[in-house]
Write an enzyme that holds these catalytic residues in place. Sequence first.
Site, PDB file in Angstrom:
ATOM      1  N   ARG A   1      -6.366  19.968  -1.932  1.00  0.00           N
ATOM      2  CA  ARG A   1      -7.442  19.132  -1.371  1.00  0.00           C
ATOM      3  C   ARG A   1      -6.669  18.042  -0.466  1.00  0.00           C
ATOM      4  O   ARG A   1      -7.026  17.847   0.845  1.00  0.00           O
ATOM      5  CB  ARG A   1      -7.832  18.415  -2.664  1.00  0.00           C
ATOM      6  CG  ARG A   1      -9.307  17.511  -2.330  1.00  0.00           C
ATOM      7  CD  ARG A   1      -8.871  15.936  -1.640  1.00  0.00           C
ATOM      8  NE  ARG A   1      -7.930  15.356  -2.743  1.00  0.00           N
ATOM      9  CZ  ARG A   1      -7.583  14.110  -2.302  1.00  0.00           C
ATOM     10  NH1 ARG A   1      -7.858  13.532  -0.965  1.00  0.00           N
ATOM     11  NH2 ARG A   1      -6.548  13.503  -2.730  1.00  0.00           N
ATOM     12  N   ASP A   2      -5.869  17.220  -1.022  1.00  0.00           N
ATOM     13  CA  ASP A   2      -5.112  16.241  -0.098  1.00  0.00           C
ATOM     14  C   ASP A   2      -4.664  16.727   0.954  1.00  0.00           C
ATOM     15  O   ASP A   2      -4.469  16.160   2.200  1.00  0.00           O
ATOM     16  CB  ASP A   2      -4.321  15.258  -1.005  1.00  0.00           C
ATOM     17  CG  ASP A   2      -3.597  14.007  -0.509  1.00  0.00           C
ATOM     18  OD1 ASP A   2      -3.639  13.959   0.755  1.00  0.00           O
ATOM     19  OD2 ASP A   2      -3.066  13.181  -1.229  1.00  0.00           O
TER      20      ASP A   2
ATOM     21  N   HIS B   1       0.495   8.859  -8.054  1.00  0.00           N
ATOM     22  CA  HIS B   1       0.186   9.547  -6.909  1.00  0.00           C
ATOM     23  C   HIS B   1       1.196   8.973  -5.783  1.00  0.00           C
ATOM     24  O   HIS B   1       0.761   7.655  -5.370  1.00  0.00           O
ATOM     25  CB  HIS B   1      -1.136   9.370  -6.503  1.00  0.00           C
ATOM     26  CG  HIS B   1      -1.400  10.226  -5.233  1.00  0.00           C
ATOM     27  ND1 HIS B   1      -1.987  11.626  -5.171  1.00  0.00           N
ATOM     28  CD2 HIS B   1      -1.373   9.977  -3.942  1.00  0.00           C
ATOM     29  CE1 HIS B   1      -2.097  11.995  -4.034  1.00  0.00           C
ATOM     30  NE2 HIS B   1      -1.724  10.806  -3.177  1.00  0.00           N
TER      31      HIS B   1
ATOM     32  N   HIS C   1       4.002   8.571  -2.682  1.00  0.00           N
ATOM     33  CA  HIS C   1       4.340   9.118  -1.245  1.00  0.00           C
ATOM     34  C   HIS C   1       5.618   9.105  -0.787  1.00  0.00           C
ATOM     35  O   HIS C   1       6.502   8.208  -1.579  1.00  0.00           O
ATOM     36  CB  HIS C   1       3.427   8.374  -0.263  1.00  0.00           C
ATOM     37  CG  HIS C   1       1.950   9.051   0.083  1.00  0.00           C
ATOM     38  ND1 HIS C   1       1.309   8.942   1.274  1.00  0.00           N
ATOM     39  CD2 HIS C   1       1.249   9.702  -0.954  1.00  0.00           C
ATOM     40  CE1 HIS C   1      -0.028   9.545   0.736  1.00  0.00           C
ATOM     41  NE2 HIS C   1       0.008   9.880  -0.481  1.00  0.00           N
TER      42      HIS C   1
ATOM     43  N   CYS D   1       1.924  13.873   8.188  1.00  0.00           N
ATOM     44  CA  CYS D   1       3.253  13.641   8.859  1.00  0.00           C
ATOM     45  C   CYS D   1       2.997  12.263   9.780  1.00  0.00           C
ATOM     46  O   CYS D   1       3.066  12.706  10.933  1.00  0.00           O
ATOM     47  CB  CYS D   1       3.840  14.738   9.514  1.00  0.00           C
ATOM     48  SG  CYS D   1       5.079  14.367  10.647  1.00  0.00           S
TER      49      CYS D   1
ATOM     50  N   ASN E   1       2.733  12.984   1.368  1.00  0.00           N
ATOM     51  CA  ASN E   1       2.878  13.523  -0.300  1.00  0.00           C
ATOM     52  C   ASN E   1       4.291  13.860  -0.642  1.00  0.00           C
ATOM     53  O   ASN E   1       5.279  14.227   0.028  1.00  0.00           O
ATOM     54  CB  ASN E   1       2.043  14.415  -0.637  1.00  0.00           C
ATOM     55  CG  ASN E   1       0.449  13.920  -0.729  1.00  0.00           C
ATOM     56  OD1 ASN E   1       0.052  12.965  -1.273  1.00  0.00           O
ATOM     57  ND2 ASN E   1      -0.292  14.628   0.276  1.00  0.00           N
TER      58      ASN E   1
END
Lengths: 322, 322
Positions: free
Chosen positions: A21-22, A215, A217, A248, A257
């Site tokens: 998904r992400d 979540h 990064h 990116c 991520n």
Amino acid sequence: MSAVISKRSTEAVLISEVGPRDGLQSVAATMPTAHKRAWIDALVAAGLREIEVASFVPARLLPQMADAAEVVRHAVTHAGVCIMALVPNRHGAEAALRAGAHKLTLPVSASEAHSQANVRKTREQMVDEVRAVARLRDEIAPQVPLEVGLSTAFGCTLQGPVAEDDVIWLAEACVQAGAHEVGLSDTTGMANPAQVKRLFTRLQAAVGSHAGAAHLHNTRGLGLANCLAAYEAGVRTFDASLGGLGGCPYAPGASGNVVTEDLVFMFEAMGIDTGIDLPRLFAARQALREGLPGEPLYGMTPEAGLPKGWPSSALPFNKALA
Amino acid sequence: MSAVISKRSTEAVLISEVGPRDGLQSVAATMPTAHKRAWIDALVAAGLREIEVASFVPARLLPQMADAAEVVRHAVTHAGVCIMALVPNRHGAEAALRAGAHKLTLPVSASEAHSQANVRKTREQMVDEVRAVARLRDEIAPQVPLEVGLSTAFGCTLQGPVAEDDVIWLAEACVQAGAHEVGLSDTTGMANPAQVKRLFTRLQAAVGSHAGAAHLHNTRGLGLANCLAAYEAGVRTFDASLGGLGGCPYAPGASGNVVTEDLVFMFEAMGIDTGIDLPRLFAARQALREGLPGEPLYGMTPEAGLPKGWPSSALPFNKALA
């Protein structure tokens, strides 16, 4: 025996793979449906037990997700795997539930500026959206948990710092509106370990067992350090993306991520069970690569390989756990 | 006031820049002496207070270090900066001391296989070397501290796991032989945060204030997480390399040394004082780039830039420290 089991269940973590998904919604190319299915199959084969497979948004906004319902219908054929779908609102939630998603996740911005820029709604209006989705869920699929992910919880590229009180207030409001879990997202890669530990500790104090996933990064290289801090604060569910897929935004190597492969390696090396088989996880990169030819994949552990002496259960410092 | 000072001195960390030695000896190209000087000057201007500038090994083995004495003589002209030199033995130590190095560091392998492969000596013979260097130092420069860096302390690519008891035994032996500090190096990028915390805690219990720096690698992406774990175990000195210079042993992005820029960002973001100015540190990359054209530089924070709202002292969650 029971001591070992209890130890494992306390120490184990759940890695929630968000790449399909992400990751896929962040790249320009659209992965063909057959490749999405093959990639999800490879992730399941590696031991992933929670996968966010699609976003139920209008196809004109995100053509990469036009096949969301079809992808969910395939993914849920895997027994024992929780299939998640992102839904921005009640309309998307209805489609996700009809497709058979096991769990919904709804993003709510902790930053007012980000909320306005992203969905043209105030945070209060997004809490109303959470309430509407929760009611729908109660009506048509009461067994499906609803997670809210508080984006920009650690800072915002538009407004800068985000007050921690706002994050906590919003988390409480979302739980009151019917969310089962509220997680915190470092959407902009601004979090640091002290802040992560402090904010998740506050979140747990405020909403107890409704405190959800981290979540985080890797924008500034702190992704794993922040995951470690979250773990130390008691978090046991971590979002991550195979190959670091998901943007990116700045430069080669500056993935968005946290990389699933490196995160799993860290936990497994520490003797914390993820349930994931690392060689099979590395193999799943091939399915991703075939579905998105030319897209750069990140991850240092797959490149370096597993250390001599792996699996870690064979390493002397982990023998005490066995 | 004194509480603030005391808080800072407890929380502050020392970043020991190893790029001019560890980095430069790992790349094929030789940086011209004038560029080494300019790079060291830029590091000092950024606030680095400890720099390992050269290795005193025979020039036929490491031509990149043929100008070691000249580099040390320049570096020590900077007041208030501790200039370190790596010495493999008594002969190198004598040259380093005569050049005016402020501190010596001597690598000793915790892995017997690595010791034999690297220097064709047993670990016991290396402890004798430490003793010889310490005696020389007592004779000609008694004010100069001697550090031992225990390489492969967290695992070895040759023999696999390294027994923690061996690491502790060797650390004690080196202190008894005259080392002021014994640090632990993850030469092979095999360390994990649990192991780092455990082993540094044991080291401190064994040798007390002689416990030295953490030299951690980013080979599998765990560099900063391991530094965080070491910090939590009480370590306050961290080796790092500007641009992650020091080997790209496996693949693009798979740098060896922890990247100074990202490490400083992590600590500063946490409100832990490094004494280093991040924009000036980023600027020092230019001096490195000019001296080693074409060499890949790593570091995600320089690419992503500092977050909106920086410096961190202006961020609300750090105001409490002011």
